[in-house]
Scaffold this motif. Sequence first.
Motif, PDB file in Angstrom:
ATOM      1  N   MET B   1      -0.279 -11.467  -2.910  1.00  0.00           N
ATOM      2  CA  MET B   1      -0.920 -10.531  -2.117  1.00  0.00           C
ATOM      3  C   MET B   1      -0.948 -10.740  -0.763  1.00  0.00           C
ATOM      4  SD  MET B   1      -2.099  -7.955  -3.810  1.00  0.00           S
ATOM      5  CE  MET B   1      -3.505  -7.406  -2.814  1.00  0.00           C
ATOM      6  N   LYS B 202      -9.511   7.677   8.987  1.00  0.00           N
ATOM      7  CA  LYS B 202      -8.620   8.550   8.040  1.00  0.00           C
ATOM      8  C   LYS B 202      -7.748   7.778   7.194  1.00  0.00           C
ATOM      9  CE  LYS B 202      -7.291  13.112   8.075  1.00  0.00           C
ATOM     10  NZ  LYS B 202      -6.391  14.229   8.149  1.00  0.00           N
ATOM     11  N   GLU B 203      -7.099   6.727   7.831  1.00  0.00           N
ATOM     12  CA  GLU B 203      -6.384   5.749   7.275  1.00  0.00           C
ATOM     13  C   GLU B 203      -6.945   4.751   6.337  1.00  0.00           C
ATOM     14  OE1 GLU B 203      -3.273   2.732   9.274  1.00  0.00           O
ATOM     15  OE2 GLU B 203      -3.925   4.373  10.319  1.00  0.00           O
ATOM     16  N   GLU B 205      -9.834   5.602   5.011  1.00  0.00           N
ATOM     17  CA  GLU B 205     -10.129   6.527   3.655  1.00  0.00           C
ATOM     18  C   GLU B 205      -9.122   6.621   2.685  1.00  0.00           C
ATOM     19  OE1 GLU B 205     -10.895  10.658   4.757  1.00  0.00           O
ATOM     20  OE2 GLU B 205     -11.319  11.181   2.790  1.00  0.00           O
ATOM     21  N   VAL B 206      -7.859   6.517   3.109  1.00  0.00           N
ATOM     22  CA  VAL B 206      -6.712   6.632   2.268  1.00  0.00           C
ATOM     23  C   VAL B 206      -6.521   5.288   1.777  1.00  0.00           C
ATOM     24  CG1 VAL B 206      -4.293   7.077   2.157  1.00  0.00           C
ATOM     25  CG2 VAL B 206      -5.455   8.650   3.475  1.00  0.00           C
ATOM     26  N   MET B 207      -6.675   4.264   2.422  1.00  0.00           N
ATOM     27  CA  MET B 207      -6.488   2.947   1.821  1.00  0.00           C
ATOM     28  C   MET B 207      -7.525   2.756   0.900  1.00  0.00           C
ATOM     29  SD  MET B 207      -6.601   0.704   5.158  1.00  0.00           S
ATOM     30  CE  MET B 207      -5.216  -0.430   5.537  1.00  0.00           C
ATOM     31  N   LEU B 209      -8.776   4.762  -1.026  1.00  0.00           N
ATOM     32  CA  LEU B 209      -8.673   6.029  -2.125  1.00  0.00           C
ATOM     33  C   LEU B 209      -7.373   5.257  -3.065  1.00  0.00           C
ATOM     34  CD1 LEU B 209      -9.782   8.558  -2.631  1.00  0.00           C
ATOM     35  CD2 LEU B 209      -7.633   9.432  -1.545  1.00  0.00           C
ATOM     36  N   VAL B 210      -6.554   4.942  -2.407  1.00  0.00           N
ATOM     37  CA  VAL B 210      -5.264   4.429  -3.298  1.00  0.00           C
ATOM     38  C   VAL B 210      -5.650   2.783  -3.776  1.00  0.00           C
ATOM     39  CG1 VAL B 210      -3.658   5.798  -2.245  1.00  0.00           C
ATOM     40  CG2 VAL B 210      -4.040   3.624  -1.316  1.00  0.00           C
ATOM     41  N   GLY B 211      -6.937   2.366  -3.444  1.00  0.00           N
ATOM     42  CA  GLY B 211      -7.221   1.049  -4.113  1.00  0.00           C
ATOM     43  C   GLY B 211      -6.957  -0.226  -3.360  1.00  0.00           C
ATOM     44  N   ALA B 212      -7.193  -0.052  -2.083  1.00  0.00           N
ATOM     45  CA  ALA B 212      -6.973  -1.222  -1.338  1.00  0.00           C
ATOM     46  C   ALA B 212      -8.406  -2.163  -1.617  1.00  0.00           C
ATOM     47  CB  ALA B 212      -6.849  -0.826   0.252  1.00  0.00           C
ATOM     48  N   THR B 213      -8.080  -3.394  -1.446  1.00  0.00           N
ATOM     49  CA  THR B 213      -9.474  -4.411  -1.365  1.00  0.00           C
ATOM     50  C   THR B 213      -9.876  -4.220  -0.068  1.00  0.00           C
ATOM     51  OG1 THR B 213      -7.967  -6.284  -0.858  1.00  0.00           O
ATOM     52  CG2 THR B 213      -8.442  -5.756  -3.122  1.00  0.00           C
ATOM     53  N   PHE B 216      -8.106  -6.403   2.285  1.00  0.00           N
ATOM     54  CA  PHE B 216      -6.868  -5.607   2.793  1.00  0.00           C
ATOM     55  C   PHE B 216      -7.251  -4.874   4.117  1.00  0.00           C
ATOM     56  CE2 PHE B 216      -3.369  -2.933   2.851  1.00  0.00           C
ATOM     57  CZ  PHE B 216      -2.357  -3.525   2.636  1.00  0.00           C
TER      58      PHE B 216
END
Lengths: 228, 302
Positions: B1, B202-203, B205-207, B209-213, B216
């Motif tokens: 990881m 925005k970045e 928010e997207v992070m 959304l797709v499950g970034a810890t 991260f």
Amino acid sequence: MNMIEFKQVSKIYEDNTVALKNINLEIKKGEFLFLVGPSGSGKSTFIKLLIKEIEETEGSIFIAGRNICNLKSNRIPQLRRNIGCVFQDFKLLPNKTIFENVAFTLEVIGKPVYEIKIQVPQVLKLVGIFSKINSYPHQLSGGEQQRVSIARAFVNRPPILLADEPTGNLDPGTSEGIMKILSRINLIGTTVLMATHDRNIVNSMRRRVVELEEGEIIRDQKRGVYGD
Amino acid sequence: MVRPRYFFSETFISLRRNFFMGFTAITTVAITLFVVGFFTIIVYDIQGIISSVESEVELAVYLEDEISEELKDYIEKEVLSWEETDSVNYVSKDQALERFREQNEGSDILKEIEGNPLPASFEITLSSPEKIDQVALRFYDKDGNYIEGVNDVIYGKNYVNKLFSITAIVGTIALLIIIVLLLAAIVLIFNTIRLSIYARRKEIEVMKLVGATNWFVRVPFLFEGFFEGFVGSVISIILLYFVGNFLLIRGERVIVDTMRIKELAIVGSSGVVLYVYIGVAVLGGLIGILSSAIALRRYVKI
């Protein structure tokens, strides 16, 4: 098996707006479900609850049999990796290419580079946008951007795909293309939940329709239509 | 990881995008830490000057002319037994006169001296000069008179006390200035990072959304803060080395000339400067990371 289950779920916002009232709903694995209703009927709240962007006020929500209500905050990323999300405004990153936008999902969850190089082109072919792999979002039409956003949501092959008004900004012809892609993804076995108020789409697809009004389910119909 | 390549590229992309904000933060850290380092060295130098002045502070105990040899020896032994005592030097009446003649050579005053009016004395230097008051008191009895055999006790009482209070004041002022400057640096870096986070919301928010810890999302910003702090501190070390040394050596020359102090802790010759450099580098990195962490706590609620 129920992929998603709502048990007596209510959501009251801090300003006392009741967004959802005593919702009971079961969605089976591999189902395709339309969530319909006017603006403010609670569709977006429904989706936000599923990805734990907000907390329910009462009741329990189960995903794949697991109660997500008492999920610790450090387990939320894990939950979101199993739920793909598509939005009306696409939420693509303007300074990244199409490849990078889609690869982002995989980078975030720590996939090795060689896997990313295989999986991204694969999913771009699935949504029919492979030829634009090195373009930037602003060089694409709205329909094309939504395809990219679906690719990003699905590249990780999540068992659930949520779509919040995915055709809201698109013309009917383009919307049809998007629906074909969502159907294809559903056919592979993905549970798809789509919030919409696009009457034509709902009527032409003939899938399960759940209608919300003022936070309550007023209709749940197999092979339904949009309603009056 | 762990994906160092990803984090590094993200950090530098962000630095390039927010060039002017980053530039501001780096400059601020550089200037601030330069001043902090400069002050630290100055304070250290002043302490050096003061201690060399202090070491010249002595206590002169004048003896009565008719003191017996036994009493004189007794006092000397007693003084030597005190732990504050560094050295005791006996100056006889003759030696005192000799010294007086040397100091006033060619002066009319010598002609007016008949016999030897000068007393014999002990010149006492202390290993802990700040205790000079206590030591002096030992030559008095309970009633405030001099003990037997002693005629007078002289030391630059006011001078010494002033010296000590100046040390304290200089130290406090320098500390205050250092704290204020550090706060300014933290606020500026904090703002830079906050704007950088805002630009990338925005970045983020997207992070999420797709499950970034959470980590991260955070790490690139922490790297950015560290980088800005560290580069700033390196620049300030370079400034300290060239500009700071030049100014300090000049200043010291002036002080040495005016105060006629034999030896000084000259800049560059002591290990302190190296410690200051290391301290500045560590501080720079810490300020960077800390400010980022605070900014993230407030702006990235996950």
